[in-house]
Design a protein around this motif. Sequence first.
Motif, PDB file in Angstrom:
ATOM      1  N   ASP A  26       0.750  -1.243   0.061  1.00 14.05           N
ATOM      2  CA  ASP A  26       0.019   0.029  -0.126  1.00 14.05           C
ATOM      3  C   ASP A  26       1.088   1.230   0.103  1.00 14.05           C
ATOM      4  O   ASP A  26       0.523   2.451  -0.753  1.00 14.05           O
ATOM      5  N   TYR A  27       2.029   1.230   0.827  1.00 16.64           N
ATOM      6  CA  TYR A  27       2.912   2.360   0.858  1.00 16.64           C
ATOM      7  C   TYR A  27       3.610   2.575  -0.684  1.00 16.64           C
ATOM      8  O   TYR A  27       3.458   3.668  -0.992  1.00 16.64           O
ATOM      9  N   TRP A  28       3.809   1.572  -1.049  1.00 14.82           N
ATOM     10  CA  TRP A  28       4.368   1.813  -2.556  1.00 14.82           C
ATOM     11  C   TRP A  28       3.643   2.156  -3.599  1.00 14.82           C
ATOM     12  O   TRP A  28       3.748   2.792  -4.589  1.00 14.82           O
ATOM     13  N   LEU A  29       2.271   1.654  -3.424  1.00 16.03           N
ATOM     14  CA  LEU A  29       1.141   1.918  -4.453  1.00 16.03           C
ATOM     15  C   LEU A  29       1.122   3.517  -4.414  1.00 16.03           C
ATOM     16  O   LEU A  29       1.033   4.238  -5.215  1.00 16.03           O
ATOM     17  N   ALA A  30       0.898   4.009  -3.201  1.00 16.28           N
ATOM     18  CA  ALA A  30       0.639   5.398  -2.650  1.00 16.28           C
ATOM     19  C   ALA A  30       1.794   6.277  -3.457  1.00 16.28           C
ATOM     20  O   ALA A  30       1.418   7.148  -4.035  1.00 16.28           O
ATOM     21  N   LYS A  31       3.214   5.616  -3.226  1.00 19.12           N
ATOM     22  CA  LYS A  31       4.153   6.425  -3.795  1.00 19.12           C
ATOM     23  C   LYS A  31       4.258   6.401  -5.207  1.00 19.12           C
ATOM     24  O   LYS A  31       4.472   7.399  -6.025  1.00 19.12           O
ATOM     25  N   ASP A  32       3.881   5.393  -5.699  1.00 18.54           N
ATOM     26  CA  ASP A  32       3.961   5.415  -7.305  1.00 18.54           C
ATOM     27  C   ASP A  32       2.601   6.034  -7.888  1.00 18.54           C
ATOM     28  O   ASP A  32       3.021   6.695  -8.728  1.00 18.54           O
ATOM     29  N   ALA A  86      14.843   0.769  -4.244  1.00 24.87           N
ATOM     30  CA  ALA A  86      16.192   0.736  -4.186  1.00 24.87           C
ATOM     31  C   ALA A  86      16.935   2.039  -4.428  1.00 24.87           C
ATOM     32  O   ALA A  86      17.929   2.483  -3.978  1.00 24.87           O
ATOM     33  N   SER A  87      16.390   2.934  -5.543  1.00 26.38           N
ATOM     34  CA  SER A  87      16.778   4.198  -6.153  1.00 26.38           C
ATOM     35  C   SER A  87      16.737   5.109  -5.070  1.00 26.38           C
ATOM     36  O   SER A  87      17.379   6.175  -4.753  1.00 26.38           O
ATOM     37  N   THR A  88      15.828   5.046  -4.062  1.00 26.75           N
ATOM     38  CA  THR A  88      15.768   5.996  -2.738  1.00 26.75           C
ATOM     39  C   THR A  88      17.141   6.115  -2.209  1.00 26.75           C
ATOM     40  O   THR A  88      17.405   7.148  -1.607  1.00 26.75           O
ATOM     41  N   LEU A  89      17.635   4.910  -2.203  1.00 34.28           N
ATOM     42  CA  LEU A  89      19.096   4.728  -1.011  1.00 34.28           C
ATOM     43  C   LEU A  89      20.153   4.898  -1.983  1.00 34.28           C
ATOM     44  O   LEU A  89      21.380   5.144  -1.696  1.00 34.28           O
ATOM     45  N   HIS A  90      20.137   4.203  -3.388  1.00 32.06           N
ATOM     46  CA  HIS A  90      21.319   3.756  -3.763  1.00 32.06           C
ATOM     47  C   HIS A  90      22.106   4.876  -4.275  1.00 32.06           C
ATOM     48  O   HIS A  90      23.471   4.801  -4.696  1.00 32.06           O
ATOM     49  N   MET A  91      21.532   6.224  -4.601  1.00 32.45           N
ATOM     50  CA  MET A  91      22.619   7.351  -4.952  1.00 32.45           C
ATOM     51  C   MET A  91      23.265   7.669  -3.915  1.00 32.45           C
ATOM     52  O   MET A  91      24.627   7.945  -4.259  1.00 32.45           O
ATOM     53  N   ASN A  92      22.903   7.568  -2.687  1.00 32.48           N
ATOM     54  CA  ASN A  92      23.828   7.989  -1.472  1.00 32.48           C
ATOM     55  C   ASN A  92      24.824   7.095  -1.075  1.00 32.48           C
ATOM     56  O   ASN A  92      25.753   7.114  -0.550  1.00 32.48           O
ATOM     57  N   ILE A  93      24.752   5.798  -1.741  1.00 30.80           N
ATOM     58  CA  ILE A  93      25.442   4.592  -1.300  1.00 30.80           C
ATOM     59  C   ILE A  93      26.499   4.420  -2.496  1.00 30.80           C
ATOM     60  O   ILE A  93      27.898   4.584  -2.178  1.00 30.80           O
ATOM     61  N   PHE A  94      26.265   4.041  -3.539  1.00 30.24           N
ATOM     62  CA  PHE A  94      27.209   3.745  -4.660  1.00 30.24           C
ATOM     63  C   PHE A  94      27.591   5.028  -5.384  1.00 30.24           C
ATOM     64  O   PHE A  94      29.013   5.224  -5.540  1.00 30.24           O
ATOM     65  N   GLY A 207       7.600   4.413 -14.815  1.00 30.17           N
ATOM     66  CA  GLY A 207       8.198   3.611 -13.815  1.00 30.17           C
ATOM     67  C   GLY A 207       8.940   4.428 -12.636  1.00 30.17           C
ATOM     68  O   GLY A 207       9.216   5.601 -12.968  1.00 30.17           O
ATOM     69  N   ARG A 208       9.219   3.984 -11.608  1.00 29.00           N
ATOM     70  CA  ARG A 208      10.074   4.774 -10.593  1.00 29.00           C
ATOM     71  C   ARG A 208       9.477   6.101 -10.291  1.00 29.00           C
ATOM     72  O   ARG A 208      10.360   7.152  -9.969  1.00 29.00           O
ATOM     73  N   LYS A 209       8.457   6.382 -10.215  1.00 32.58           N
ATOM     74  CA  LYS A 209       7.646   7.660 -10.082  1.00 32.58           C
ATOM     75  C   LYS A 209       8.296   8.339  -8.800  1.00 32.58           C
ATOM     76  O   LYS A 209       8.320   9.645  -8.721  1.00 32.58           O
TER      77      LYS A 209
END
Length: 262
Positions: A26-32, A86-94, A207-209
Motif C-alpha cells: 500500500d505504501y509503494w502503491l501510494a508513492k507510485d 532501491a533508488s531512494t537509497l542507492h544514489m547515496n551509497i554507490f 516507472g520509479r515515479k
Amino acid sequence: MDFSFSAEQQAIRDAVEKICARFGDDYWLAKDRDGDFPHDFHRAFAEAGWLGVCMPQEYGGAGLGVTEAALMMQTIAESGAGMSGASTLHMNIFGLNPVVVFGSDEQKRRMLSPLIAGTDKACFAVTEPNVGLDTLKLKTKATRDGDRYLLSGQKIWISTAQVASKMLILARTTPLEELTEPTDGLSLFYTDFDRRRIEVREIEKMGRKAVDSNQLFIDGLEVPVEDRLGEEGRGLRQGPHRVRPADRREPGDPASARRLLD
Ligand SMILES: Cc1cc2nc3c(=O)[nH]c(=O)nc-3n(C[C@H](O)[C@H](O)[C@H](O)COP(=O)(O)OP(=O)(O)OC[C@H]3O[C@@H](n4cnc5c(N)ncnc54)[C@H](O)[C@@H]3O)c2cc1C
C-alpha cells in the motif's frame, strides 16, 4: 560454483527484509501514484545505520563492501519496493563512493557523516544532453576564480535532484581542444545543491515515479576549492563508476557487520 549466501550475507538480507516489512504494498502503491519521495523509508534505513553500509567506520559507516551494499539493494527491490525503494537509497551509497575512495580525511568527515545520518541527501550529475555514454565530451564548465570555481552548464536525467541537498558533479576544467590526453580535463566536485544557481526541471518518465529524474540548468554555481575531490583534471578517473578493489571492504574487521545486524 556455489552461489548460496554465507551466514553473514543471509543475516544482512534478513535485517534488510525486517525494515522493508514496515513499508508494504500500500505504501509503494501510494508513492507510485503520487510521486512523493519516500522520505520515511530513507529515514528508517538511516536510523538503522544502513546508509553507511560500505563507508568506513571512522566516519560512522559499517565498513562493509560494495557486495554487501548490492545484497541490500537486491533485498529491497525483492521486497516489493522495486526500483523506487532501491533508488531512494542507492544514489547515496554507490554514487558517493568517490568520496570514500578519493576524499581527504577532512572531506570524508565533512561529507560522509551527514549522509550516513540521513541529514544530507545527495544526487550525482554526470550525464548531459547529447553527452550520455560519450563522457569525454562533457561540456559543463568549471572555471577557477581564486579560492572557488564557477560552474555553468546543463545536466540531464539527474535522479533525486528535487530532494537533494548535495551534489556530486563532473565538470570540465580544461577545454577538450587544449588536452593531449582526452581523459584528462574533467574534475569532480561534491558540493551544496544551491537552488539559487540551479534550475531543476522534472522529466516525466515511465516507472520509479517516487524517485524523480531531472534536467539541471546551472548558472554560475559557486563551488569552494575544498569541495573538489582529488586533483583538478583527474575527475574521470574518480567518477561514480570507479570502485577500486582495495575499497571493497575494510579488511580484518569482524565487528563491522555486527553494527548493523545486532
Ligand atoms: C531513469 C534514469 C535515471 C538516471 N539517473 C542519472 C543520474 O542520477 N545521474 C546521471 O549522471 N545520469 C543519470 N542517468 C543517465 C544515464 O546514465 C544515461 O542515460 C546513460 O549514461 C546513457 O546515456 P544516454 O541516455 O545519453 O544514451 P546514449 O549515450 O545516447 O546512448 C544511446 C544508445 O546508443 C548506444 N551507444 C552509445 N554510444 C555508442 C557507441 N560508441 N557505440 C555503440 N553504441 C553506442 C548505447 O548503448 C545506447 O543503446 C539516468 C538515466 C535514466 C533513464
